[in-house]
Design a protein around this motif. Structure first.
Motif, PDB file in Angstrom:
ATOM      1  N   ILE A  72       0.833  -1.199   0.000  1.00 53.72           N
ATOM      2  CA  ILE A  72       0.000   0.000   0.000  1.00 53.72           C
ATOM      3  C   ILE A  72       0.870   1.252   0.000  1.00 53.72           C
ATOM      4  O   ILE A  72       0.550   2.252  -0.659  1.00 53.72           O
ATOM      5  N   TYR A  73       2.013   1.211   0.686  1.00 58.81           N
ATOM      6  CA  TYR A  73       2.873   2.389   0.687  1.00 58.81           C
ATOM      7  C   TYR A  73       3.455   2.641  -0.698  1.00 58.81           C
ATOM      8  O   TYR A  73       3.539   3.792  -1.141  1.00 58.81           O
ATOM      9  N   ARG A  74       3.853   1.575  -1.408  1.00 60.14           N
ATOM     10  CA  ARG A  74       4.332   1.757  -2.787  1.00 60.14           C
ATOM     11  C   ARG A  74       3.245   2.374  -3.650  1.00 60.14           C
ATOM     12  O   ARG A  74       3.506   3.246  -4.477  1.00 60.14           O
ATOM     13  N   MET A  75       2.015   1.922  -3.455  1.00 65.64           N
ATOM     14  CA  MET A  75       0.884   2.462  -4.206  1.00 65.64           C
ATOM     15  C   MET A  75       0.680   3.936  -3.882  1.00 65.64           C
ATOM     16  O   MET A  75       0.429   4.768  -4.762  1.00 65.64           O
ATOM     17  N   PHE A  76       0.813   4.289  -2.615  1.00 63.20           N
ATOM     18  CA  PHE A  76       0.639   5.678  -2.173  1.00 63.20           C
ATOM     19  C   PHE A  76       1.675   6.593  -2.818  1.00 63.20           C
ATOM     20  O   PHE A  76       1.356   7.718  -3.222  1.00 63.20           O
ATOM     21  N   THR A  77       2.905   6.131  -2.931  1.00 62.12           N
ATOM     22  CA  THR A  77       3.957   6.982  -3.504  1.00 62.12           C
ATOM     23  C   THR A  77       3.709   7.264  -4.979  1.00 62.12           C
ATOM     24  O   THR A  77       4.185   8.268  -5.508  1.00 62.12           O
ATOM     25  N   VAL A  78       2.965   6.399  -5.646  1.00 58.73           N
ATOM     26  CA  VAL A  78       2.661   6.596  -7.068  1.00 58.73           C
ATOM     27  C   VAL A  78       1.379   7.392  -7.254  1.00 58.73           C
ATOM     28  O   VAL A  78       1.323   8.353  -8.018  1.00 58.73           O
ATOM     29  N   CYS A  79       0.311   6.984  -6.549  1.00 57.96           N
ATOM     30  CA  CYS A  79      -0.993   7.648  -6.686  1.00 57.96           C
ATOM     31  C   CYS A  79      -1.741   7.530  -5.361  1.00 57.96           C
ATOM     32  O   CYS A  79      -2.286   6.462  -5.047  1.00 57.96           O
ATOM     33  N   PRO A  80      -1.785   8.597  -4.557  1.00 55.02           N
ATOM     34  CA  PRO A  80      -2.455   8.523  -3.256  1.00 55.02           C
ATOM     35  C   PRO A  80      -3.910   8.067  -3.344  1.00 55.02           C
ATOM     36  O   PRO A  80      -4.381   7.332  -2.475  1.00 55.02           O
ATOM     37  N   ILE A 126       1.592  10.632   5.195  1.00 54.42           N
ATOM     38  CA  ILE A 126       0.331  10.155   4.607  1.00 54.42           C
ATOM     39  C   ILE A 126      -0.846  10.968   5.128  1.00 54.42           C
ATOM     40  O   ILE A 126      -1.739  11.363   4.364  1.00 54.42           O
ATOM     41  N   GLN A 127      -0.858  11.242   6.434  1.00 57.17           N
ATOM     42  CA  GLN A 127      -1.956  12.014   7.025  1.00 57.17           C
ATOM     43  C   GLN A 127      -2.038  13.424   6.447  1.00 57.17           C
ATOM     44  O   GLN A 127      -3.122  14.005   6.370  1.00 57.17           O
ATOM     45  N   ALA A 128      -0.891  13.964   6.028  1.00 55.59           N
ATOM     46  CA  ALA A 128      -0.871  15.322   5.481  1.00 55.59           C
ATOM     47  C   ALA A 128      -1.143  15.362   3.979  1.00 55.59           C
ATOM     48  O   ALA A 128      -1.135  16.437   3.374  1.00 55.59           O
ATOM     49  N   THR A 129      -1.386  14.191   3.378  1.00 53.04           N
ATOM     50  CA  THR A 129      -1.593  14.105   1.928  1.00 53.04           C
ATOM     51  C   THR A 129      -3.069  13.935   1.608  1.00 53.04           C
ATOM     52  O   THR A 129      -3.754  13.117   2.229  1.00 53.04           O
ATOM     53  N   GLU A 130      -3.569  14.682   0.647  1.00 50.61           N
ATOM     54  CA  GLU A 130      -4.951  14.531   0.200  1.00 50.61           C
ATOM     55  C   GLU A 130      -5.066  13.325  -0.724  1.00 50.61           C
ATOM     56  O   GLU A 130      -4.140  13.004  -1.467  1.00 50.61           O
ATOM     57  N   VAL A 189      -3.076  11.087  -9.041  1.00 53.20           N
ATOM     58  CA  VAL A 189      -1.912  11.708  -9.656  1.00 53.20           C
ATOM     59  C   VAL A 189      -1.707  11.053 -11.021  1.00 53.20           C
ATOM     60  O   VAL A 189      -1.204   9.931 -11.107  1.00 53.20           O
ATOM     61  N   PRO A 190      -2.136  11.709 -12.106  1.00 49.66           N
ATOM     62  CA  PRO A 190      -1.966  11.094 -13.423  1.00 49.66           C
ATOM     63  C   PRO A 190      -0.510  11.079 -13.846  1.00 49.66           C
ATOM     64  O   PRO A 190       0.276  11.938 -13.459  1.00 49.66           O
ATOM     65  N   GLY A 191      -0.160  10.090 -14.614  1.00 48.00           N
ATOM     66  CA  GLY A 191       1.216   9.968 -15.088  1.00 48.00           C
ATOM     67  C   GLY A 191       1.391   8.714 -15.904  1.00 48.00           C
ATOM     68  O   GLY A 191       0.415   8.012 -16.205  1.00 48.00           O
ATOM     69  N   PHE A 199      -9.107   1.512 -12.421  1.00 45.73           N
ATOM     70  CA  PHE A 199     -10.049   2.496 -11.920  1.00 45.73           C
ATOM     71  C   PHE A 199     -10.371   3.596 -12.927  1.00 45.73           C
ATOM     72  O   PHE A 199     -11.288   4.384 -12.704  1.00 45.73           O
ATOM     73  N   LEU A 200      -9.629   3.664 -14.024  1.00 43.63           N
ATOM     74  CA  LEU A 200      -9.801   4.797 -14.932  1.00 43.63           C
ATOM     75  C   LEU A 200     -11.155   4.799 -15.623  1.00 43.63           C
ATOM     76  O   LEU A 200     -11.665   5.852 -15.995  1.00 43.63           O
ATOM     77  N   ALA A 201     -11.738   3.626 -15.816  1.00 44.93           N
ATOM     78  CA  ALA A 201     -13.000   3.554 -16.548  1.00 44.93           C
ATOM     79  C   ALA A 201     -14.181   4.085 -15.749  1.00 44.93           C
ATOM     80  O   ALA A 201     -15.167   4.544 -16.320  1.00 44.93           O
TER      81      ALA A 201
END
Length: 404
Positions: A10-18, A223-227, A231-233, A246-248
């Protein structure tokens, strides 16, 4: 945003797209565990059952859902036998609180105290003094995950066995057999840890509450300070154009996703991806865009994997059925004559003949790896040599996975 309990995935996922991490953890839009969440789940589980002694190698191969999984399980069991003087645990669940203390080892237990959790694929205890924690991977994740190392190699291991002072975290790529190891050495109070990676000198971290605990708390605050915003990319598509699940529908980018993504990536079909690879290979004047370079190299890595699997199967086939004929050539197994040198005798002969040491060094190969393989009784000599005779030298540039 809150992501609790936090895992390395989940942390790896957060670093890419919260938002994607938020969708997995808080919106219930994706599974938390099992094959759908972890592509290596089947390999890990069958391998764990075999190492527990519940399955023989033949039963493990039969239990595997595909020939590929069966081959990976066989490879891992032959590559990583347990030492005779050690005891092991496999698929050990560990959940810790904000102070790095053990909360539970039951994955079905629910507690608000749990801040981080995960499964330790394999734990080997060496005479109660040193612990080795192995994380299995099949090569899909190629990046060094600092949080995974700290969580598995430090926090979780120490939570299970607080008296252990040395923890060796091993990332074992089952597919290639490659192991990368990081050694964590804790002081008696746990306020300092020295971390020795596969390359370079040890780094030392200090904190009165424990340096790895401080690292975990800092991540939680971040993480708590992140909305929870998307994050598209270029991570929204893979090299052949397949998009994030999830894009669809669920992604807040909604109908505007195509126009937003066009600023970052150029969505392509599988046919056009193949055409891109063909043009890169055959057209020296083809102008390669950054996103095309990314897709193409990812494709090369996947193709190398499939080629490796094909070679392995065909070599095994040739061992059972004889040489493979390709036009006028034959490819198969044949014994080759190798020259075996009596290194001790040769070295003694040169010393007796008063050959200068500088000349002898031209005939023998002493490397950092060969020094590290010296027997334990010469530990002090080995450390002295590594500290005085081994000097880092910048070599020629080589293309490959870069350190983060």
């Amino acid at each position: 945003m809150k992501l609790a309990p936090l895992s390395s995935r989940i942390y790896r996922m957060f670093t890419v797209c919260p938002w994607k991490a938020h969708a997995h953890m808080n919106l219930g839009l994706a599974p938390h565990s099992g094959p759908a969440a972890d592509p290596d789940f089947e390999v890990r589980h069958v391998l764990a059952e075999a190492l527990r002694g519940r399955l023989t190698l033949q039963e493990a191969r039969q239990r595997a859902g595909s020939p590929e999984v069966a081959d990976l399980v066989s490879q891992a069991m032959s590559d990583d036998p347990i030492p005779p003087d050690a005891e092991q645990l496999v698929e050990q669940y560990v959940a810790v609180d904000e102070c790095g203390r053990l909360v539970t080892t039951d994955p079905d237990s629910i507690s608000e105290k749990v801040v981080a959790h995960g499964f330790l694929d394999r734990i080997v205890l060496h005479q109660g003094r040193e612990m080795a924690v192995t994380a299995w991977t099949t090569g899909r994740d190629r990046h060094d995950d600092v949080f995974e190392r700290h969580l598995c190699g430090g926090l979780s291991a120490r939570a299970l066995y607080p008296d252990i002072r040395i923890v060796r975290f091993i990332k074992h790529n089952i597919r290639t057999g490659r192991r990368s190891a990081w050694v964590y050495r804790f002081n008696d109070r746990g306020t300092s840890v020295s971390i020795q990676g596969p390359r370079g000198r040890p780094s030392v971290l200090h904190d009165e509450d424990g340096p790895l605990v401080a690292h975990l708390r800092a991540l939680v605050r971040r993480i708590q300070a992140t909305e929870s915003r998307p994050v598209p990319g270029d991570h929204c598509t893979d090299w052949n154009g397949s998009r994030c699940r999830f894009l669809a529908a669920e992604c807040p980018l909604g109908p505007a996703v195509s126009s937003v993504l066009d600023e970052y990536v150029r969505p392509v079909s599988k046919d056009s991806s193949t055409e891109t690879l063909r043009r890169i290979a055959s057209d020296p004047d083809f102008h390669i865009l950054p996103e095309q370079a990314s897709w193409a190299w990812n494709g090369v890595l996947q193709l190398e994997h499939f080629v490796g699997q094909i070679k392995k199967r065909l070599k095994a086939w040739a061992g059972e059925n004889g040489p493979i004929h390709v036009r006028d050539d034959r490819y198969g197994w044949a014994a080759k004559t190798e020259n075996v040198v009596d290194t001790v005798g040769a070295l003694q002969f040169m010393l007796d003949a008063d050959v200068p040491l500088e000349t002898i060094c031209q005939a023998i190969n002493i490397s950092k790896s060969s020094i590290e393989r010296l027997p334990k009784e010469y530990h002090h000599i080995k450390q002295a040599l590594l500290g005085t005779a081994v000097t880092p030298k910048e070599g020629k540039p080589r293309f490959g996975l870069m350190e983060q």
